[in-house]
Design a protein around this motif. Sequence first.
Motif, PDB file in Angstrom:
ATOM      1  N   LYS A  57      52.314 -27.383  -7.107  1.00 17.74           N
ATOM      2  CA  LYS A  57      51.092 -27.045  -6.386  1.00 17.74           C
ATOM      3  C   LYS A  57      51.382 -26.996  -4.895  1.00 17.74           C
ATOM      4  CE  LYS A  57      47.814 -28.682  -9.851  1.00 17.74           C
ATOM      5  NZ  LYS A  57      46.564 -29.468 -10.086  1.00 17.74           N
ATOM      6  N   ALA A  58      50.323 -26.809  -4.107  1.00 17.50           N
ATOM      7  CA  ALA A  58      50.486 -26.649  -2.660  1.00 17.50           C
ATOM      8  C   ALA A  58      49.369 -27.376  -1.936  1.00 17.50           C
ATOM      9  CB  ALA A  58      50.483 -25.163  -2.299  1.00 17.50           C
ATOM     10  N   VAL A  59      49.530 -27.513  -0.624  1.00 16.14           N
ATOM     11  CA  VAL A  59      48.506 -28.171   0.197  1.00 16.14           C
ATOM     12  C   VAL A  59      47.172 -27.461  -0.023  1.00 16.14           C
ATOM     13  CG1 VAL A  59      47.770 -28.729   2.543  1.00 16.14           C
ATOM     14  CG2 VAL A  59      50.191 -28.932   1.909  1.00 16.14           C
ATOM     15  N   GLU A  60      46.132 -28.240  -0.261  1.00 16.75           N
ATOM     16  CA  GLU A  60      44.831 -27.665  -0.600  1.00 16.75           C
ATOM     17  C   GLU A  60      43.716 -28.572  -0.103  1.00 16.75           C
ATOM     18  OE1 GLU A  60      44.547 -27.565  -4.883  1.00 16.75           O
ATOM     19  OE2 GLU A  60      44.628 -29.756  -5.051  1.00 16.75           O
ATOM     20  N   ILE A  61      42.506 -28.034  -0.081  1.00 17.47           N
ATOM     21  CA  ILE A  61      41.295 -28.802   0.170  1.00 17.47           C
ATOM     22  C   ILE A  61      40.481 -28.809  -1.117  1.00 17.47           C
ATOM     23  CG2 ILE A  61      39.145 -28.945   1.499  1.00 17.47           C
ATOM     24  CD1 ILE A  61      40.621 -27.449   3.761  1.00 17.47           C
ATOM     25  N   ILE A  62      40.103 -29.993  -1.566  1.00 22.55           N
ATOM     26  CA  ILE A  62      39.352 -30.102  -2.813  1.00 22.55           C
ATOM     27  C   ILE A  62      38.089 -30.926  -2.597  1.00 22.55           C
ATOM     28  CG2 ILE A  62      41.422 -29.940  -4.257  1.00 22.55           C
ATOM     29  CD1 ILE A  62      41.108 -33.029  -4.717  1.00 22.55           C
ATOM     30  N   GLU A  63      37.162 -30.783  -3.520  1.00 27.10           N
ATOM     31  CA  GLU A  63      35.991 -31.635  -3.558  1.00 27.10           C
ATOM     32  C   GLU A  63      36.328 -32.849  -4.421  1.00 27.10           C
ATOM     33  OE1 GLU A  63      31.165 -31.231  -4.332  1.00 27.10           O
ATOM     34  OE2 GLU A  63      32.532 -29.577  -4.803  1.00 27.10           O
ATOM     35  N   LEU A  64      36.081 -34.037  -3.919  1.00 28.71           N
ATOM     36  CA  LEU A  64      36.451 -35.247  -4.649  1.00 28.71           C
ATOM     37  C   LEU A  64      35.603 -35.463  -5.896  1.00 28.71           C
ATOM     38  CD1 LEU A  64      36.987 -37.663  -1.632  1.00 28.71           C
ATOM     39  CD2 LEU A  64      38.743 -36.981  -3.268  1.00 28.71           C
ATOM     40  N   ALA A  65      34.335 -35.148  -5.805  1.00 29.12           N
ATOM     41  CA  ALA A  65      33.416 -35.395  -6.916  1.00 29.12           C
ATOM     42  C   ALA A  65      33.881 -34.685  -8.182  1.00 29.12           C
ATOM     43  CB  ALA A  65      32.014 -34.937  -6.540  1.00 29.12           C
ATOM     44  N   GLY A  66      33.887 -35.418  -9.279  1.00 27.36           N
ATOM     45  CA  GLY A  66      34.245 -34.841 -10.562  1.00 27.36           C
ATOM     46  C   GLY A  66      35.727 -34.762 -10.838  1.00 27.36           C
ATOM     47  N   THR A  67      36.575 -35.249  -9.924  1.00 22.78           N
ATOM     48  CA  THR A  67      38.023 -35.243 -10.144  1.00 22.78           C
ATOM     49  C   THR A  67      38.506 -36.661 -10.463  1.00 22.78           C
ATOM     50  OG1 THR A  67      38.641 -35.724  -7.847  1.00 22.78           O
ATOM     51  CG2 THR A  67      38.195 -33.418  -8.416  1.00 22.78           C
ATOM     52  N   LYS A  68      39.756 -36.766 -10.900  1.00 19.84           N
ATOM     53  CA  LYS A  68      40.332 -38.086 -11.163  1.00 19.84           C
ATOM     54  C   LYS A  68      40.419 -38.899  -9.884  1.00 19.84           C
ATOM     55  CE  LYS A  68      45.215 -36.836 -10.561  1.00 19.84           C
ATOM     56  NZ  LYS A  68      46.566 -36.870 -11.146  1.00 19.84           N
TER      57      LYS A  68
END
Length: 315
Positions: A286-297
């Motif tokens: 994978k690569a550097v990214e911006i994600i939403e924390l909600a709903g992830t591990k």
Amino acid sequence: MKSLLQKESTAWVCSVPVATVWTAPEKVRPIDTDNIMENPNINKWLQEMSREENKDLTDSNRIQTQLLYGEPVLIDEVVNGWAKIIAIWQPCQKEERGYPGWVPMSQLKEVEALTELGYARVTQNKAQLWTEDFKPLKAVSFNTLLPVKELGDFVRLHTPDGDAIIMADAVEIVAAYNRGLQANGLDIAKLGAEFLDLPYLWAGMSSYGFDCSGLTYNLMKANGISISRDAVDQALEGTEINQYDPDSWHIGDLLFFAYEEGKGKLHHVGVYYGDGLMLHSPTPGKAVEIIELAGTKHETELCAVRRFTEKQYRD
């Protein structure tokens, strides 16, 4: 141009744009030949590795960290062309002097050490170094730090290849390797976004690829903040912030994650990006990214939030 040169003794430094620090010489595989050459080809090494071979760097604990051009090391011993080194600019719990590991001796050079009035820190993704007669010398990575000898529109630097020139707009001048213009959390997050889509690289410490803590270490370093190299150490530094109160988090805070829903071994770190978002370098493939924390591990694995900036910027 103002001269900043004051001579001292000598030091061993990294003599290539990026040197990989190995756990042990025997950890090198045939696919890694381009990495350990006297003039390593990092792009070719990364491009020719399969996803499985890339992941094996992690799974087989082959590499530790990386050095940038001109970065000083201590050499404890030399065995069959390999130097057992300490990366003294990279604090960690593994060794009180700095980060330990092995580097090909051909990628190190003994140079005259300077008591300089400043370092030039590369602020671009990559920057071109030139010889004194303006022939291309080397392309060096973001956050490379080299002692300054003269200031001007072109900055004269003390390098492992002798005096070299770099464009003034490619660098900022800092007082010491661990000091710089301290920024706020928004500056940290904005800088991190410049590396979106940069591939993850286990032990990566350059603009060829970062691992999770290599990214946070370098973002802080670029903003005048000195922290440890590894996430497990970073999580003990800075100021503790209530992990259960997201309203108290500021953009630029570091978020730490552990297995077993935050109760087990710490394994990851990212930068809080505000509004429930995180910027991070996730995992091989994978690569550097911006994600939403909600709903992830990550939402369930959060184990600590730490703040390293004195200047605050609140979401």
